[in-house]
Design a protein around this motif. Sequence first.
Motif, mmCIF file in Angstrom:
data_model
loop_
_atom_site.group_PDB
_atom_site.id
_atom_site.type_symbol
_atom_site.label_atom_id
_atom_site.label_comp_id
_atom_site.label_asym_id
_atom_site.label_seq_id
_atom_site.Cartn_x
_atom_site.Cartn_y
_atom_site.Cartn_z
ATOM 1 N N VAL A 1 99.626 67.918 73.636
ATOM 2 C CA VAL A 1 99.358 68.612 72.383
ATOM 3 C C VAL A 1 99.638 67.679 71.201
ATOM 4 N N SER A 2 100.770 66.987 71.245
ATOM 5 C CA SER A 2 101.105 66.054 70.167
ATOM 6 C C SER A 2 100.066 64.946 70.057
ATOM 7 N N GLY A 3 99.523 64.569 71.193
ATOM 8 C CA GLY A 3 98.532 63.503 71.194
ATOM 9 C C GLY A 3 97.126 64.003 70.908
ATOM 10 N N GLY A 4 96.991 65.291 70.653
ATOM 11 C CA GLY A 4 95.678 65.849 70.337
ATOM 12 C C GLY A 4 94.708 65.778 71.498
ATOM 13 N N GLN B 1 103.590 69.068 76.060
ATOM 14 C CA GLN B 1 103.892 68.717 74.670
ATOM 15 C C GLN B 1 103.300 67.357 74.315
ATOM 16 N N LEU C 1 102.295 72.088 65.610
ATOM 17 C CA LEU C 1 101.254 72.077 66.629
ATOM 18 C C LEU C 1 100.874 70.659 67.010
ATOM 19 N N VAL C 2 100.684 69.826 66.001
ATOM 20 C CA VAL C 2 100.378 68.413 66.233
ATOM 21 C C VAL C 2 101.001 67.626 65.087
ATOM 22 N N PRO C 3 101.227 66.335 65.276
ATOM 23 C CA PRO C 3 101.811 65.544 64.183
ATOM 24 C C PRO C 3 100.810 65.330 63.046
ATOM 25 N N PHE D 1 97.437 63.509 63.425
ATOM 26 C CA PHE D 1 96.270 64.198 63.988
ATOM 27 C C PHE D 1 95.263 64.503 62.884
ATOM 28 N N ARG E 1 92.591 59.490 77.392
ATOM 29 C CA ARG E 1 93.489 59.432 76.232
ATOM 30 C C ARG E 1 94.849 58.988 76.703
ATOM 31 N N GLU F 1 92.270 67.131 73.784
ATOM 32 C CA GLU F 1 91.486 68.350 73.888
ATOM 33 C C GLU F 1 91.454 68.794 75.345
ATOM 34 N N ARG G 1 91.566 62.454 61.929
ATOM 35 C CA ARG G 1 90.320 63.224 61.984
ATOM 36 C C ARG G 1 89.769 63.547 60.603
#
Lengths: 413, 107
Positions: B29-32, B26, A63-65, A68, B14, B34, A72
């Motif tokens: 999402v990979s970079g978070g 992608q 979902l994310v690396p 992430f 961002r 929101e 956080r």
Amino acid sequence: MTSTAGVVVVGGGQAAFSVVSTLRASGYDAPVTVFAAEHHLPYQRPPLSKKAHTEPEGLRVELVPESFYRERNIDLRLGDDVVALDTAAATVVSRTGARVPYAHLVLATGARNRPLPVPGAELDGVHALRSLDDALTIGRALTTARDVVVVGGGFIGLELARVALARGARVTVVELADRLLSRAVSPELELPLRERHEHAGLQVLTGTGVRALEGPGRLDRVVTDREHLAADLVVYGIGAIPRDDLAREAGLAVDDGVVVDEQLRSVTDPRISAVGDCARHPHPHAEGPVRLESVQNAIDQGTLVGRRIAGSPASYESLPWFWSDQGDLKLQIAGLRSPADEVRLVPGDSPERLAGYAFRDGLLVAVETLNWPAEHLAARRLLERRTPVSAGDLAGTTLGALARARRAAEVRA
Amino acid sequence: MPTVIFQLPDGTERKVIAASGTVLMQAAVSGGVEGIVAECGGNASCATCHVYVDSEQAELVGPPNDVEDEMLDFTAAERRPTSRLSCQIHLSDALDGLVVHVPEEQV
């Protein structure tokens, strides 16, 4: 040493990710710990049955690396699982012996596959799909498989069957019920869907039970009620069972899933929530408590609980929606249909498109579409606003056209 | 590989360096990022990765494909002239410096 209790999440899937990402995005700054039994970073499951076998090397599903979580300050404990829950002390105990206190506990434990209850299910060449590792194993098996039998004609079974067909195997789907997707789609839509699968080359046997899997050491045939089928690979998908053991052992109310209220709190202990496949919850679109297995439900429930813990409580009322890619068929469902609902099939503007509108007491409650994402989205917009749409409103038109007309009228008004 | 910039509804931005061969969704999402929900994982099934391409770059990015075009009529946030589904925008070096605006709501 500080031991401030924060949020502990049990499970490392989409719902768990949704909880923790929402917590941090909402400004929650106490400790957040995630126990994820698998060694992989939290990943998407939908591609596993749709794509993993066609592109196993290039598959990127996380979902994310990892960064992430690090950035956080989310304590992600991969390869560790919670084995005991002490609700009196508000503490969890993990397989590796970690004891972590919680102010809030979120159960996002998902579901496990219903096992295939026949002799031979343990033979080499028999697989079920749940995890990324399963998908990679099945993907490898498909490189040599010639005769594939898929047990179960639900979403996962049909997705895998079409993947196997695309890989050049002979594929037979064996389904115990008298039709495909019997829990998911209406009989009206099932007919054209089945025709399309058969036209693509799937052999479909409904009303057929599997009695045994046989072979000398390794699988070579499937014994059904009707005939023997040659098989060098069997994949089965016959439903899932919620992982609610931890909750049950801790004394929480459990009924095919952890029983929660409209804010997704355990009805036994408000410091505990359950989200995703493992939760049984009230829902305004359902007549009784439901347990939904879908990505939408996992994401939306995780978001709701994350926000609630961060200080913005709400009741769960997201419109349920589902989708399944089966070869060249994109099946999408918005809303919850009941068996008694009346379904009207409507052709789309091209031959591959089709919609089924389900009415209850004359009002639209759910919409099934084939290869028609715009109509699906129009259905979602209308159903989630709970604007009444009658059978008469839809006489001779589509939801897309109706939604556009209503929007235009709003703009004029 | 290109760097893309997401302008968020709260006014912050961002910056994400995209991996090769990916789509804009992608990268988000990979970079978070929101606000890019991407429920369906990039299969043009859900319209929860809707973005507004910066109007000065809209021509460079190009128009939506047919299915996407229909879906954009039913996004949660209003459709605008440069609306796209970010799962349908393939990134390349030509899009280095791409700026997109993330809508208020996706679902």
